[in-house]
Design an enzyme around this catalytic site. Structure first.
Site, mmCIF file in Angstrom:
data_model
loop_
_atom_site.group_PDB
_atom_site.id
_atom_site.type_symbol
_atom_site.label_atom_id
_atom_site.label_comp_id
_atom_site.label_asym_id
_atom_site.label_seq_id
_atom_site.Cartn_x
_atom_site.Cartn_y
_atom_site.Cartn_z
ATOM 1 N N HIS A 55 52.411 46.291 43.745
ATOM 2 C CA HIS A 55 51.808 47.069 45.014
ATOM 3 C C HIS A 55 52.880 47.930 45.262
ATOM 4 O O HIS A 55 54.112 47.722 45.583
ATOM 5 C CB HIS A 55 51.390 46.074 45.865
ATOM 6 C CG HIS A 55 50.734 46.451 47.113
ATOM 7 N ND1 HIS A 55 49.473 47.173 46.987
ATOM 8 C CD2 HIS A 55 51.226 46.766 48.247
ATOM 9 C CE1 HIS A 55 49.101 47.430 48.290
ATOM 10 N NE2 HIS A 55 50.278 47.407 48.936
ATOM 11 N N ASN A 102 50.793 41.092 39.983
ATOM 12 C CA ASN A 102 50.381 42.558 40.422
ATOM 13 C C ASN A 102 51.648 43.463 41.051
ATOM 14 O O ASN A 102 52.619 42.794 41.358
ATOM 15 C CB ASN A 102 49.412 42.490 41.608
ATOM 16 C CG ASN A 102 48.999 43.910 42.011
ATOM 17 O OD1 ASN A 102 48.694 44.917 41.202
ATOM 18 N ND2 ASN A 102 48.746 43.958 43.268
ATOM 19 N N THR A 110 46.856 36.078 44.193
ATOM 20 C CA THR A 110 46.074 35.031 44.606
ATOM 21 C C THR A 110 44.877 35.609 45.289
ATOM 22 O O THR A 110 44.588 36.821 45.143
ATOM 23 C CB THR A 110 46.735 34.308 45.915
ATOM 24 O OG1 THR A 110 47.082 35.072 46.749
ATOM 25 C CG2 THR A 110 48.203 33.465 45.298
ATOM 26 N N GLY A 166 48.573 54.454 33.922
ATOM 27 C CA GLY A 166 49.307 53.718 33.076
ATOM 28 C C GLY A 166 50.786 53.971 32.946
ATOM 29 O O GLY A 166 51.443 53.615 31.814
ATOM 30 N N LEU A 198 44.167 39.239 48.952
ATOM 31 C CA LEU A 198 44.366 40.504 48.586
ATOM 32 C C LEU A 198 45.751 40.861 48.863
ATOM 33 O O LEU A 198 46.208 40.972 50.228
ATOM 34 C CB LEU A 198 43.282 41.543 49.198
ATOM 35 C CG LEU A 198 43.369 42.991 48.538
ATOM 36 C CD1 LEU A 198 43.149 43.122 46.978
ATOM 37 C CD2 LEU A 198 42.467 44.115 49.168
ATOM 38 N N ASP A 199 46.624 41.247 47.933
ATOM 39 C CA ASP A 199 48.177 41.883 48.077
ATOM 40 C C ASP A 199 48.823 40.882 48.891
ATOM 41 O O ASP A 199 49.842 41.118 49.649
ATOM 42 C CB ASP A 199 48.139 43.178 48.762
ATOM 43 C CG ASP A 199 47.636 44.282 47.816
ATOM 44 O OD1 ASP A 199 47.779 44.172 46.524
ATOM 45 O OD2 ASP A 199 46.850 45.275 48.405
ATOM 46 N N MET A 258 42.595 48.913 39.956
ATOM 47 C CA MET A 258 41.990 49.193 41.126
ATOM 48 C C MET A 258 40.959 48.392 41.526
ATOM 49 O O MET A 258 40.151 48.764 42.877
ATOM 50 C CB MET A 258 41.612 50.630 41.187
ATOM 51 C CG MET A 258 42.851 51.492 41.014
ATOM 52 S SD MET A 258 44.155 51.236 42.284
ATOM 53 C CE MET A 258 43.740 51.722 43.538
ATOM 54 N N ARG A 259 40.420 47.285 41.031
ATOM 55 C CA ARG A 259 39.069 46.394 41.415
ATOM 56 C C ARG A 259 39.695 45.251 42.034
ATOM 57 O O ARG A 259 40.519 44.465 41.529
ATOM 58 C CB ARG A 259 38.441 46.232 40.286
ATOM 59 C CG ARG A 259 37.751 47.296 39.503
ATOM 60 C CD ARG A 259 36.833 48.090 40.194
ATOM 61 N NE ARG A 259 35.629 47.130 40.646
ATOM 62 C CZ ARG A 259 34.498 47.453 41.338
ATOM 63 N NH1 ARG A 259 34.591 48.324 41.967
ATOM 64 N NH2 ARG A 259 33.557 46.343 41.664
ATOM 65 N N ILE A 260 39.120 44.638 43.060
ATOM 66 C CA ILE A 260 39.436 43.591 43.925
ATOM 67 C C ILE A 260 38.877 42.596 42.836
ATOM 68 O O ILE A 260 37.775 42.706 42.578
ATOM 69 C CB ILE A 260 38.871 43.528 45.389
ATOM 70 C CG1 ILE A 260 39.742 44.695 46.081
ATOM 71 C CG2 ILE A 260 38.777 42.151 45.844
ATOM 72 C CD1 ILE A 260 39.076 44.847 47.493
ATOM 73 N N LEU A 261 39.759 41.390 42.874
ATOM 74 C CA LEU A 261 39.081 40.369 41.718
ATOM 75 C C LEU A 261 38.686 39.178 42.729
ATOM 76 O O LEU A 261 39.088 38.817 43.900
ATOM 77 C CB LEU A 261 40.347 39.778 40.919
ATOM 78 C CG LEU A 261 40.758 41.085 40.207
ATOM 79 C CD1 LEU A 261 42.076 40.623 39.460
ATOM 80 C CD2 LEU A 261 39.674 41.226 38.929
ATOM 81 N N SER A 297 56.306 46.211 45.578
ATOM 82 C CA SER A 297 56.807 44.810 45.418
ATOM 83 C C SER A 297 55.716 44.210 44.252
ATOM 84 O O SER A 297 54.688 44.629 43.766
ATOM 85 C CB SER A 297 55.851 44.076 46.705
ATOM 86 O OG SER A 297 56.504 44.646 47.808
ATOM 87 N N ASN A 302 52.847 52.607 34.441
ATOM 88 C CA ASN A 302 53.681 51.299 34.424
ATOM 89 C C ASN A 302 53.535 50.481 33.299
ATOM 90 O O ASN A 302 54.343 49.938 32.881
ATOM 91 C CB ASN A 302 53.198 50.491 35.635
ATOM 92 C CG ASN A 302 54.025 50.691 37.116
ATOM 93 O OD1 ASN A 302 55.030 50.502 37.180
ATOM 94 N ND2 ASN A 302 53.157 51.532 38.137
#
Ligand code: NHR
Ligand code: GAR
Length: 218
Positions: A111, A109, A143, A15, A146-147, A92-95, A138, A17
């Site tokens: 990255h 996000n 969306t 945390g 992913l990234d 760290m979880r893909i949505l 970045s 950031n």
């Protein structure tokens, strides 16, 4: 006084950031963090939130059958706080696409690479292996890809010959703490927004990401 932009911040780990955003609220960042949500009980970022008097929630993904049910519950918790912007800060979880659609144009996000280079995980290690001399971070709208969402802001750092993934990550992370609050500020002031899949900056389509001034690397 102008109205502050309500945020919900999603984390999984340290945390730092999140801390940079909290620190920003004590100076010139016009936002109010309504909640910090973690998928991990032990995330140190939860402690940072508590210290700052921010409400915390834990939604443990191991307690759910799959991504669809997890993301449905996550979306409902986020909506309780009616955020103007949702911030992924080391989440760290893909949505799932349906969760991402629910917050279209309202989710950022950060990255740790110069996207579109090095999507996904272990970016610092991969940048070193690829022989890159410049690396960075970045901020982008989230969306389904992913990234792959439209970029808002980037920052660059040099890769040193003696760098390990950890030393490079530390150099990038310092810069993340500058660009994330800066990119959030632009959204909060209304000068950056996404419509469809296009980012607008001061009313014009943003052709390439805003580059944060590079001072001498430390
Ligand atoms: N979801 C969507 N739909 N789109 C994005 O752009 C997203 C996203 C969810 C997270 C952050 C992202 C990053 O900046 C992010 C962007 C996790 C993974 C991953 O593989 C990949 C990218 C990002 C975050 N996660 C594993 C998973 O199976 C779990 C890894 C772990 O728990 O350590 O979800 O890098
Ligand atoms: C940051 O470097 C962030 O860019 C990265 O994880 C770190 C989180 O640090 N995010 C991802 O890799 C997303 N998959 P923090 O918890 O101290 O902010």
């Amino acid at each position: 006084m102008k109205k502050k932009l309500p945020l919900v911040v999603l984390i999984s780990g340290s945390g730092s950031n999140l801390q940079a955003i909290i620190d920003g609220t004590n100076s010139d960042l016009p936002v109010e963090i309504r909640a910090v949500i973690s998928n991990k009980t032990e995330a140190y970022g939860l402690e940072r939130a508590r210290q700052a008097g921010i409400e915390t929630r834990v939604l443990d993904h191991t307690q759910f059958d799959g991504r669809d049910s997890y993301d449905l519950a996550l979306g409902d918790i986020i909506e309780e706080y009616q955020p103007g912007l949702v911030i992924l800060a080391g989440f760290m979880r893909i949505l799932t696409p349906s969760l991402v659609k629910r917050f279209h144009g309202r989710m950022y996000n950060i990255h740790p690479s110069l996207l579109p280079k090095f999507r996904g995980l272990h970016t610092h290690e991969r940048a070193i292996e690829a022989g890159e001399t410049v690396h960075g971070a970045s901020v982008h709208f989230v969306t389904e890809e992913l990234d792959g969402g439209p970029l808002v802001m980037q920052t660059k750092v040099p890769v040193m010959p003696e760098d390990s993934p950890d030393t490079l990550a530390a150099r990038v992370l310092k810069r993340e703490h500058l660009i994330y609050p800066a990119a959030i500020k632009l959204f909060a002031e209304g000068s950056v927004k996404m419509e469809g899949d296009t980012v607008y900056h001061n009313g014009r389509p943003l052709e390439s990401p805003i580059l944060l001034e590079t001072e001498k690397a430390t």
